[in-house]
Write an enzyme that holds these catalytic residues in place. Structure first.
Site, PDB file in Angstrom:
ATOM      1  N   LYS A  69       0.864  -1.180   0.000  1.00  0.00           N
ATOM      2  CA  LYS A  69       0.000   0.000   0.000  1.00  0.00           C
ATOM      3  C   LYS A  69       0.899   1.228   0.000  1.00  0.00           C
ATOM      4  O   LYS A  69       1.924   1.265   0.692  1.00  0.00           O
ATOM      5  CB  LYS A  69      -0.888  -0.023   1.242  1.00  0.00           C
ATOM      6  CG  LYS A  69      -1.905   1.111   1.317  1.00  0.00           C
ATOM      7  CD  LYS A  69      -2.780   0.953   2.559  1.00  0.00           C
ATOM      8  CE  LYS A  69      -3.854   2.027   2.647  1.00  0.00           C
ATOM      9  NZ  LYS A  69      -4.719   1.856   3.843  1.00  0.00           N
ATOM     10  N   SER A  93      -9.430   1.674   2.748  1.00  0.00           N
ATOM     11  CA  SER A  93      -8.569   2.513   1.932  1.00  0.00           C
ATOM     12  C   SER A  93      -7.483   1.726   1.195  1.00  0.00           C
ATOM     13  O   SER A  93      -6.789   2.259   0.340  1.00  0.00           O
ATOM     14  CB  SER A  93      -7.896   3.561   2.832  1.00  0.00           C
ATOM     15  OG  SER A  93      -7.096   2.931   3.820  1.00  0.00           O
ATOM     16  N   SER A 121      -9.793  -0.732   6.918  1.00  0.00           N
ATOM     17  CA  SER A 121      -9.170  -0.542   5.609  1.00  0.00           C
ATOM     18  C   SER A 121      -8.356  -1.715   5.087  1.00  0.00           C
ATOM     19  O   SER A 121      -7.929  -1.698   3.944  1.00  0.00           O
ATOM     20  CB  SER A 121      -8.289   0.713   5.638  1.00  0.00           C
ATOM     21  OG  SER A 121      -9.089   1.860   5.738  1.00  0.00           O
TER      22      SER A 121
END
Length: 713
Positions: free
Chosen positions: A94, A169, A193
């Protein structure tokens, strides 16, 4: 006639789509795949499906050093070096994880060219295990929402239906791993997330106990709730990834709580029978309403999953969590803590922006988040009223959440609580996300939770079920989710990103190779279907050359034939001479080889860490440069050459030395017998020059040796 190859095992099929770490490691072991080839295959998929139709748009930046890193891993593997548990495994991070060789942006244009000087702690841990950082994934800018849209990366699409949300996210990681753009991924979870993208992409998402994994080097959203963890296609890969990520980091003091809590490996708890006899609490209050078609579809899938859990031997009990409404009314700290934590992160780095105010002034961010950025920038935690509100959340929320969860877990002797990870399946972009509020229990308590695929709705949309347990109960949760996964096998890859040419192939893990009456050359690069790893090779009647020194992992068995054969070995091989005058050569190998003489007068060449046993003839042993070899004479008059113009790096051991029959040879140094030192060591004799120890003769008294026992040239 010709060389014949006969399979000793069924062909193994490798398919990049859904390939696990174990699948890849097996292909590595048998030389069917290299790390460089693997990285290129993933890059091909990213180009085909992320950049082009269906244009999933999950990747922000590729690591320009990934292929070179893969080649380095391949060289280390061939050299026989001890590699980590993730050696050669491509990882998608990420893009809020610091990496020293690729940009870290949090999705914001304002950080487009920012490359940190150091890796995040978790990234360093991954590299220590040999993992290859392949790419950075898109995210909801600064991890703000359950949809993955950023000013730098745009919007990530769901590979199961590109008209739908991939979650957030960590949706870029989720979509990329679901579409098989990498083997494993990482995400961060402040309020869901990791788990929301996992349920939306039919993946395994592990939100660890707060303190199990470090947050240092990760762009924060709210450190009280932030945690990083794995996003993978299988529980096994999640456990292997968590092994690498977990650990104490002095830069993140909260990880001190993990000391003594981390097992040798989480894979030790992969038990397919873990659900048999388990007690599982079902939290119906966290299900959506059956009156809503979207939530009803999720409920139907989860109800079926619960039936599967019971069929696997567990007792599922409907439970109620005390104070649940009050718990869920607490706000997330992502609003109150963001400014402070982001500014602290930026202050420690030479970033293009100095703080949140500078981000707002730059205008280089997602326009939809402008009001949220401005509102957060106005928060002052030192303001008495705000500070009082903040302290109330810090103290009351975890205490109430933990005590309420433990009242149910302990009071009813439960192994875990379960509920839908999200109330609804992946949403169309003009619909609400439908995440629900179940995702709050783990961050509000600090307890771990794992989302695992629970199946698909009638229209093919993924649904996940979340298992939540006590603090540091990851071993229990991994066992339960593995048992569920293995008993159901619900995950399926998305149809929008099918296999490409060259991604699937067969290879043989074990063959027998037979020479013919001619003079043969038998080597992996010369004989089809022969890789030189765990194979059997038989020389024919001619003068044959068998060479497995270039094989990756070795462990072959080489057998000489009737002729004068040359058997050249690599790593962990066994070579057996036969009736001819054979050459058994480990000098170019990587050690741990075993050489056995036959009936002829054989020559043995040793590298380092090899063993050789003479046969019936007058054999010669050459242990020249590497050392640490073990040499044992046979029935004939044998010669043990322990130096020839180059002294060994380590002492060799010679057994079965017969005085008056065998001799020690030292060549190329113009030494005299008087220049040697013969030192008694218990029942053995150490042979040395002035500068270096050469060999130990086992069971030989120094005083019984004389000049006639040596050949000095």
């Amino acid at each position: 006639m010709s060389i014949r190859v006969s399979p000793l095992s069924e062909p193994t099929t490798f398919n990049l789509v859904e390939a696990t770490i174990d699948d890849i490691d097996l292909a590595f072991e048998f030389g069917a795949l290299t790390a460089k080839e693997l990285v290129q295959l993933y890059l091909n998929r990213i180009e085909a499906y992320d950049d082009s139709d269906p244009a999933i748009n999950s990747i922000i930046n590729l690591n320009p050093h990934a292929l070179e890193t893969a080649k380095k891993v391949d060289r280390q593997r061939f050299a026989g070096k001890d590699l980590g548990t993730l050696a050669g495994i491509p990882v998608i991070l990420k893009d809020n994880y610091d990496a020293s060789d690729v940009q870290t942006t949090a999705g914001a244009i304002a950080l487009e060219d920012f490359i940190p000087e150091e890796d995040a702690f978790q990234v360093a841990q991954l590299r220590d295990e040999g993992a290859i950082i392949l790419a950075k994934a898109n995210l909801s800018e600064f991890a703000f929402s359950f949809e993955t849209t950023s000013s730098l990366g745009g919007t990530t699409l769901n590979p199961y239906d590109p008209e739908r949300n991939a979650g957030g996210s960590s949706g870029g990681t989720g979509a990329a791993i679901a579409a098989n753009f990498g083997t494993i991924g990482t995400g961060t979870d402040t309020g869901g997330s990791i788990r929301i993208p996992s349920t939306f992409n039919s993946l395994v998402g592990i939100r660890p106990t707060i303190g199990l994994t470090s947050r240092s080097g990760i762009i924060p959203l709210a450190l009280t709730q932030d945690v990083g963890g794995p996003i993978t296609r299988t529980v096994t890969d999640g456990a292997l990834t968590l092994d690498a990520l977990a650990g104490f980091d002095p830069e993140d003091p909260i990880t001190a709580s993990s000391i003594g809590q981390i097992p040798e490996s989480y894979t030790n708890f992969l038990d397919s029978d873990a659900l048999d006899g388990a007690r599982i609490g079902v939290v119906r209050e966290l299900f959506g309403s059956d009156d809503d078609p979207r939530t009803a579809a999720t409920n139907a899938v989860v109800d079926n999953a619960i039936a599967e859990i019971e069929a696997l031997g567990a007792t599922a009990i409907d439970v109620e969590i005390p104070n649940l409404d009050e718990i869920l009314e607490f706000p997330s700290l992502s609003t109150l803590e963001f400014k402070r934590d982001l500014n602290n992160y930026l202050a420690e780095r030479d970033a293009p922006i100095a703080d949140l105010e500078a981000l707002i002034e730059s205008g280089e961010y997602l326009e939809d988040f402008e009001n949220a950025y401005i509102a957060r920038n106005e928060i002052d935690l030192s303001d008495p009223e705000t500070a009082a509100e903040y302290q109330e959340i810090l103290t009351e929320r975890p205490a109430l959440t933990q005590s309420s969860l433990l009242e149910v877990l302990d009071g009813q002797n439960l192994d875990a609580l379960i509920y839908p990870t999200a109330e609804s399946p992946p949403n169309l972009f003009d619909e609400s996300t439908g995440a629900g509020s179940a995702n709050r229990l783990s961050p509000f308590s600090g307890f771990p939770a794992i989302s695992v695929p629970a199946g698909f709705t009638e229209d093919g949309l993924p649904v996940g079920i979340e298992f939540l347990g006590r603090a540091f109960s990851e071993p229990t949760l991994i066992g339960l989710t593995y048992s569920f996964e293995q008993g159901t096998q619900f995950r399926m890859p998305p149809e929008s990103t099918p296999s490409l040419e060259g991604e699937s192939f067969e290879y043989l893990t074990q063959v027998a190779v037979y020479g013919d009456p001619e003079n043969n050359e038998i080597a992996p690069e010369l004989v089809a279907d022969f890789d030189g790893n765990k194979d059997l090779i038989f020389a024919g009647a001619g003068d044959d050359l068998i060479d497995t020194s270039q094989a990756l992992t070795g462990e072959n068995r080489l057998y000489g034939g009737a002729g004068d054969d040359e058997l050249i070995v690599g790593l962990g091989d066994r070579a057996f001479g036969d009736t001819g005058d054979d050459l058994l050569d480990a000098s170019v190998g990587r050690g741990q080889n075993r050489l056995y003489g036959g009936a002829g007068n054989d020559d043995f060449f040793l590298g380092s860490g090899d063993r050789a046993w003479g046969g019936q003839g007058d054999d010669r042993f050459f242990a020249i440069s590497g050392g640490d070899n073990h040499l044992s004479g046979g029935m004939g008059a044998d010669q043990f050459w322990i130096a020839n113009a180059q002294l060994p790096e380590a002492v060799n051991t010679i057994t079965d030395f017969e005085i008056g029959e065998d001799v020690i040879g030292i060549g190329g140094f113009d030494l005299s017998f008087a220049a040697l030192s013969l030192t008694q060591q218990n029942d053995n004799t150490l042979i040395s020059t002035v500068t270096q120890d050469l060999a130990v003769l086992v069971g030989i008294q120094a005083e019984t040796l004389g000049e006639s026992d040596f050949v000095l040239v």
